[in-house]
Design an enzyme around this catalytic site. Structure first.
Site, PDB file in Angstrom:
ATOM      1  CG  HIS A 241      -0.640  69.719  66.947  1.00 21.87           C
ATOM      2  ND1 HIS A 241      -0.837  68.707  65.991  1.00 21.87           N
ATOM      3  CD2 HIS A 241      -1.589  70.617  66.948  1.00 21.87           C
ATOM      4  CE1 HIS A 241      -2.020  69.393  65.230  1.00 21.87           C
ATOM      5  NE2 HIS A 241      -2.306  70.570  65.801  1.00 21.87           N
TER       6      HIS A 241
HETATM    7  O1  RIB Z   1       0.848  73.013  64.195  1.00 22.13           O
HETATM    8  C1  RIB Z   1       0.585  72.865  65.472  1.00 22.13           C
HETATM    9  C2  RIB Z   1       1.954  73.715  66.233  1.00 22.13           C
HETATM   10  O2  RIB Z   1       1.556  75.036  65.984  1.00 22.13           O
HETATM   11  C3  RIB Z   1       1.611  73.273  67.769  1.00 22.13           C
HETATM   12  O3  RIB Z   1       2.844  73.618  68.322  1.00 22.13           O
HETATM   13  C4  RIB Z   1       0.585  74.640  68.054  1.00 22.13           C
HETATM   14  O4  RIB Z   1       0.794  74.970  69.590  1.00 22.13           O
HETATM   15  C5  RIB Z   1       1.026  75.834  67.061  1.00 22.13           C
HETATM   16  O5  RIB Z   1       2.191  76.433  67.951  1.00 22.13           O
END
Ligand code: RIB
Ligand code: CA
Length: 323
Positions: A241
């Site tokens: 992500h």
């Molecule tokens: O939902 C994904 C996010 O939440 C990303 O930033 C992951 O590192 C967690 O922090």
């Protein structure tokens, strides 16, 4: 490319995001600020220092930030995805930090770097938005020094940590609402609806591992994360992500966006932390429930013809350094 500050809760995908920026010779990574999130802030701070040391960027200042959300206690962490130390239990095999953490807090480091910068700076928060909300609340005069805030967070439809919320916004909905409805600052939101379309598979991870010591070390960090996402996706792959959000921060225009007024559910029902995107026509909004919140650019797709495969290749190229 404007200079960059990353606010982060490493976190395996945060590690890939930090590495992507730190390894790019065209990116000026001014500083890294840390926040609670995937693991407590002491661990996210240690992890951030070690990831920078791994990438030969140990001189980049690291400052510790919020240890909890703005308003409500929130003990939940994401060890189930990132491992007990936030990096699949492998943090201690990364290089020792080359310098101590900054003697000032995250917000103070951000303000100091923003004030010193010759040009407006890109902020890339890839964890809960507590530090960013504090920055905007305490130093509103600094907003002209911010080029864009490129945020990993939210789910237009669905969620990961609950049926309707994504982890970063859910961790501090009040902070997320403050940031995403703040006037006078350009935000780009990179939601999980987009990032889930760019999962990378084991051959991608293995190619990274074969690229050199940094890639091999990053691959080592993915053990627990791969277990978690194999269950989540139903196939052996992971969703980076934060690296996708930082890709937009350092390669502007990578993602195609549409602008909507946004809000965040801050109640304590089943939708707490949910992202609310008002996709009605502006005329209807004006006629029914006028809002003074400025539309925020939400990343819905890849901008280039090469699509998600092109972005996967570009991410691999950015991380596969033979330093
Ligand atoms: O939902 C994904 C996010 O939440 C990303 O930033 C992951 O590192 C967690 O922090
Ligand atoms: Ca994160």
């Amino acid at each position: 490319m404007p200079a960059l500050i990353i606010d982060t809760d490493p976190g395996v995908d945060d590690a890939f995001a930090i590495a992507l920026a730190a390894l790019d010779p065209h990116v000026e990574l001014l500083g890294v600020t840390t926040v609670y999130g995937n693991v407590p802030v002491e661990a996210t701070t240690r992890n951030a220092q070690r990831i920078l040391a791994l990438c030969g960027a140990g001189g980049v200042p690291v400052a510790k930030g919020a240890e909890r959300p703005l308003v409500h206690p929130h003990p939940h962490r994401a060890r189930y995805a990132h491992g007990t130390d936030g990096l699949s239990g492998r943090s201690d095999v990364l290089p020792e930090p080359l310098s101590p953490i900054a003697g000032i807090g995250a917000v103070e480091l951000m303000v100091s770097l923003l004030r010193q910068a010759d040009e407006p700076v890109v902020l890339a928060p890839i964890g809960p938005l507590t530090n960013i909300a504090l920055l905007l609340a305490a130093y509103p005069e600094i907003k002209p020094q911010i080029d864009r805030i490129v945020i990993m967070g939210g789910a237009v439809d669905g969620g990961n940590v609950t049926a309707r919320a994504e982890f970063n916004l859910w961790s501090d909905p009040e902070a997320a609402r403050r940031v995403l409805t703040e006037p006078g600052v350009r935000c780009v939101l990179v939601p999980m609806d987009l990032t889930y379309q760019c999962a990378v598979d084991v051959p991608w991870l293995d190619e990274l591992a074969a690229s050199g010591p940094i890639g091999a070390a990053l691959r080592e960090l993915t053990t627990d994360y791969l277990d978690h996402y194999t269950k989540t996706l139903g196939r052996p792959a992971v969703v980076m992500h934060d690296a996708i959000a930082v890709a937009e921060a350092i390669w502007p225009g990578t993602l195609r966006t549409e602008a909507f007024p946004l809000d965040i559910e801050c109640g304590f029902g089943p939708a707490r932390g949910a992202l609310i995107t008002d996709r009605r026509r502006r005329e209807l909004i004006a006629e029914t429930a006028p809002t003074d919140t400025e539309p925020v650019a939400v990343a819905l797709d890849i901008a280039s013809e090469s699509g998600f495969d092109g972005l996967r290749r570009r991410l691999l190229g950015g991380l596969a350094q033979s330093r």
